[in-house]
Design an enzyme around this catalytic site. Structure first.
Site, PDB file in Angstrom:
ATOM      1  N   GLU A   1      -1.196  -1.701  -4.776  1.00 56.25           N
ATOM      2  CA  GLU A   1      -2.544  -0.640  -5.302  1.00 56.25           C
ATOM      3  C   GLU A   1      -2.181   0.344  -6.422  1.00 56.25           C
ATOM      4  O   GLU A   1      -1.271   0.903  -6.330  1.00 56.25           O
ATOM      5  CB  GLU A   1      -2.612   0.129  -3.812  1.00 56.25           C
TER       6      GLU A   1
ATOM      7  N   ASP B   1       0.951  -1.133   0.053  1.00 61.45           N
ATOM      8  CA  ASP B   1      -0.160   0.024   0.069  1.00 61.45           C
ATOM      9  C   ASP B   1       0.982   1.324  -0.059  1.00 61.45           C
ATOM     10  O   ASP B   1       1.467   1.636   1.139  1.00 61.45           O
ATOM     11  CB  ASP B   1      -0.846  -0.164   1.451  1.00 61.45           C
TER      12      ASP B   1
ATOM     13  N   ASP C   1      -2.331   0.967   7.444  1.00 60.55           N
ATOM     14  CA  ASP C   1      -1.449   0.884   6.361  1.00 60.55           C
ATOM     15  C   ASP C   1      -1.157  -0.859   5.860  1.00 60.55           C
ATOM     16  O   ASP C   1      -1.112  -1.260   4.989  1.00 60.55           O
ATOM     17  CB  ASP C   1      -0.394   1.599   6.354  1.00 60.55           C
TER      18      ASP C   1
END
Length: 184
Positions: free
Chosen positions: A69, A7, A143
């Site tokens: 992502e 991420d 996160d």
């Protein structure tokens, strides 16, 4: 198969690793790469910290595949550009090894749908479902939970892609593009 989820973020980049054995998911590790030690205006130093941090995670845990992502345009174009650079550093670190890791890419909505069942899930819902799916004793940080969610999404999607690839050589690529994700 061991999957590394990332991420990306310029200040905090989350990572999460899972082992996949058929339908079984197993937690390996998760955490964050923080760039606070670099001065706030020193973008090259922050990018280097992200790159080195992801390379260290890859070296330590030896994943078989990675997932990242996809960044979308936010309200602030400058923030989007900076986030894109952080994402680029992470992506470069994933493919810098020999051999380079295969990388799948998924949107936040795709991850939320895969993990919680709907694309508008809140961070707390993602954390709770990741905890449940991986049988963790506590909720991972935001996160790290997003990174683990990306890895879980790739675990589910890679099985579907493999089945589609059996049907036709182009199905995997076409399906990924149709769904808005990318896989290389």
């Amino acid at each position: 198969m061991r999957i590394l989820g990332i991420d990306p973020g310029l200040q905090i980049t989350g990572f999460g690793l899972i082992d996949v054995d058929g339908p079984q998911l197993g937690y390996v590790a998760s955490g964050t790469i923080r760039t606070a030690e670099a001065p706030r205006g020193d973008l090259p130093a922050r990018i280097r910290l992200i790159f080195d941090g992801v390379r260290e995670v890859v070296s330590t845990y030896q994943p078989d595949a990675a997932a990242l992502e996809i960044v979308f345009v936010n309200v602030n174009p400058q923030s989007t550009l900076l986030l894109g650079q952080a994402r680029g550093a992470a992506l470069a670190a994933l493919v810098a090894g020999s051999p380079p890791l295969p990388v799948g890419e998924y949107t936040a909505v795709q991850m939320k749908q895969a993990v919680t069942g709907h694309g508008g899930a809140a961070k707390a819902q993602i954390q709770a479902m990741v905890q449940h799916l991986l049988k963790l004793p506590g909720r991972p940080g935001k996160d790290a939970a997003d990174a683990l969610g990306i890895a879980i999404t790739h675990a589910h999607a890679s099985r579907s892609f493999a089945a589609l690839a059996q049907a036709t050589p182009l199905a995997r690529r076409q399906h990924a593009l149709y769904r808005g994700g990318r896989s290389y």
